[in-house]
Design an enzyme around this catalytic site. Structure first.
Site, short mmCIF file in Angstrom:
data_model
loop_
_atom_site.label_atom_id
_atom_site.label_comp_id
_atom_site.label_asym_id
_atom_site.label_seq_id
_atom_site.Cartn_x
_atom_site.Cartn_y
_atom_site.Cartn_z
N HIS A 20 61.16 66.56 40.93
CA HIS A 20 62.08 67.66 39.94
C HIS A 20 61.48 67.78 38.87
CE1 HIS A 20 65.74 64.30 41.05
NE2 HIS A 20 64.83 63.97 41.71
N ASP A 65 59.84 73.47 33.16
CA ASP A 65 60.45 72.79 33.59
C ASP A 65 61.33 72.91 35.06
OD1 ASP A 65 62.67 70.92 32.91
OD2 ASP A 65 63.89 71.82 30.99
#
Ligand code: GDG
Length: 453
Positions: free
Chosen positions: A155, A358
């Site tokens: 992720h 991110d």
């Protein structure tokens, strides 16, 4: 139909952010509803003598929660996962605190999770492992004789080779990843960096890699949200949304929603807002910045330091610019229910998503989904968020460039309606196509394709 077995660090239902939390649960919802499934992970409990796993059911999913000992919780979770892998994968080498004992705890925790899984596993299960806490899991399971298909999805970003090499055990982790049948990333650049760190695979045809005596696939699967549900949610009447609107009056709202984490770029964002107010006296009293930042990983010292830093920065801006009837920055350290967040996004003229790194950033996608089509707000998005690959309608900034964020804020606040609509439309189309359901199904069909019947 064989079961889908999901393994993640935390099982769903333990959100700490007010509301139903659990981004992964939202992402997997559609996939879990389609087939019988099992979800196994840490229950959140820490006990010297861990009790037997807790069990519950949610629709077609059986949820199994495993407790950790205090030693494993400290070494595996707080240290190796969150004080070594997290900062390293987010390019924050200065924050990495490597200790061999923590790597040993990380491996031990993976063995512990594998033992719990062995009691549950059936021959026709398909296993899907999530995130950086569980990189070695497939290798551990293979050593125990498991031959089921096992997929892995990262992720968070995969770092550049020269950054990753700073981790003394990087080679072991890479070798462990080869024990999956499919290794999935958020963006192509993450995937390429993973292939780069492998050095010279023996064979590389398309996304297939042969190395360490194993053949496995790599792929790119940008995670999405349940866009239509979120849009409908945001359009529903909301008491908190109305209170916020009444409180704003004619002021324009800029909103940020982030776990209080140093990857999210909050100090630079707050500094940029200060810079914007300094340069634009006309906007003083006419804009309101609401930053929602629920405390996260409060047990890790770098997170406590970040909190102190932001408390100070927010206080300085309000001290300098506030008036008797205007607080420029509302900085709130607690979580809100999802419906409230959706209503807040919808009322915002600007969404501030400025992480230093991110993997994807779902807040960016939620902000887009929540906008009113006839009067949408503008997303300001870091070029270092995975979401920037898809959201070309956003105003893209380099989060290290405080002046650039301040400029973008001004541009967003002053952007004419037709430009706001056309930018938002482009992004809304993307988030409506690349949904959470699409993400999960693409991953699972790629995993199934690694084992042709
Ligand atoms: C990792 C990767 C990747 C936040 N505050 C509240 C709240 N949230 C929700 C948001 C969003 C989720 O938490 C955060 O997701 P992000 O994607 O922004 O970030 P991470 O937590 O760092 O997640 C990231 C993600 O995994 C998925 O692959 O995108 O890059 O770092 O859904 O809305 N939810 C509620 N109240 C809050 O106050 N209910």
């Amino acid at each position: 139909m064989g079961r889908l077995v999901v393994i993640s660090n935390r099982i769903p239902g333990h959100g700490t952010r007010g509301g139903n939390g659990g981004g992964l649960a939202v992402g997997l919802n559609a996939a879990l509803a389609k087939r019988p499934s099992l979800w196994l992970g840490w229950s959140g409990e820490v006990a010297e003598t861990p009790p037997p796993p807790e069990r519950r059911h949610s629709r077609r999913t059986e949820i199994v929660g495993v407790a950790l000992t205090p030693a494993l919780h400290a070494g595996f979770y707080a240290n190796f996962a969150n004080s070594i892998l997290w900062p390293l994968f987010h390019y924050r080498l200065g924050l990495v605190e490597y200790r061999r004992a923590d790597y040993a705890a990380y491996l031990e925790a993976n063995e512990w999770i594998a033992s719990a899984l062995m009691n549950e596993l059936r021959p026709d299960d398909t296993i899907w492992v999530h995130d950086y806490h569980l990189i070695p899991l497939a290798k551990v399971l293979r050593a125990r004789g498991v031959t089921n298909p096992i997929g892995y999805f990262l992720h968070i970003p995969f770092p550049a080779t020269e950054v990753f090499r700073c981790l003394p055990v990087y080679r072991e982790l890479v070798e462990a990843m080869a024990h999956y049948d499919l290794v999935g990333f958020q963006t192509e650049s993450d995937r390429i960096q993973f292939v780069d760190v492998l050095g010279a695979p023996e064979k590389r045809a398309g996304d297939t890699i042969e190395m360490f005596g194993r053949v496995f696939q790599t792929g790119v699967f940008p995670i999405g949200i349940d866009t239509s549900a979120f849009a409908a949610f945001a359009a529903k009447p909301s008491v908190d949304g109305e209170r916020l609107a009444a409180n704003l009056g004619d002021r324009k709202l800029a909103i940020g929603v982030d776990r209080l984490d140093y990857s999210k770029g909050l100090p630079n964002r707050v500094a940029a807002y200060g810079e914007f107010l300094e340069r634009n006296p006309d906007w003083r009293g006419k804009v309101q910045y609401l930053q929602i930042a629920p405390i996260s990983r409060g047990e890790v010292s770098n997170y406590r330091a970040l909190r102190r830093e932001l408390d100070g920065a927010a206080g300085r801006i309000n001290g300098k610019y506030a008036d008797f009837d205007w607080t420029p920055l509302r900085y709130v350290n607690r979580g809100f229910p999802r419906g409230t967040l959706a209503a807040f996004y919808r009322r915002a003229r600007v969404g501030l998503v400025t992480p230093l790194r991110d993997g994807m950033n779902l807040v960016a996608k939620e902000f887009v989904a929540a906008q009113p089509p006839d009067d949408p707000g503008v997303l300001i998005l870091s070029e270092f968020a995975g979401a920037a690959v898809e959201l070309s309608g956003a105003l893209t900034i380099n989060p290290y460039d405080i002046d650039a964020i301040a400029d973008a804020l001004q541009r967003a606040l002053e952007m004419p309606l037709d430009e706001r609509v056309s930018r938002w439309r482009a992004d809304f189309d993307v988030v409506s196509t690349n949904t959470a359901a699409f993400w999960a199904e693409s991953f699972l069909s790629a995993l199934a394709a690694t084992r042709p019947a």
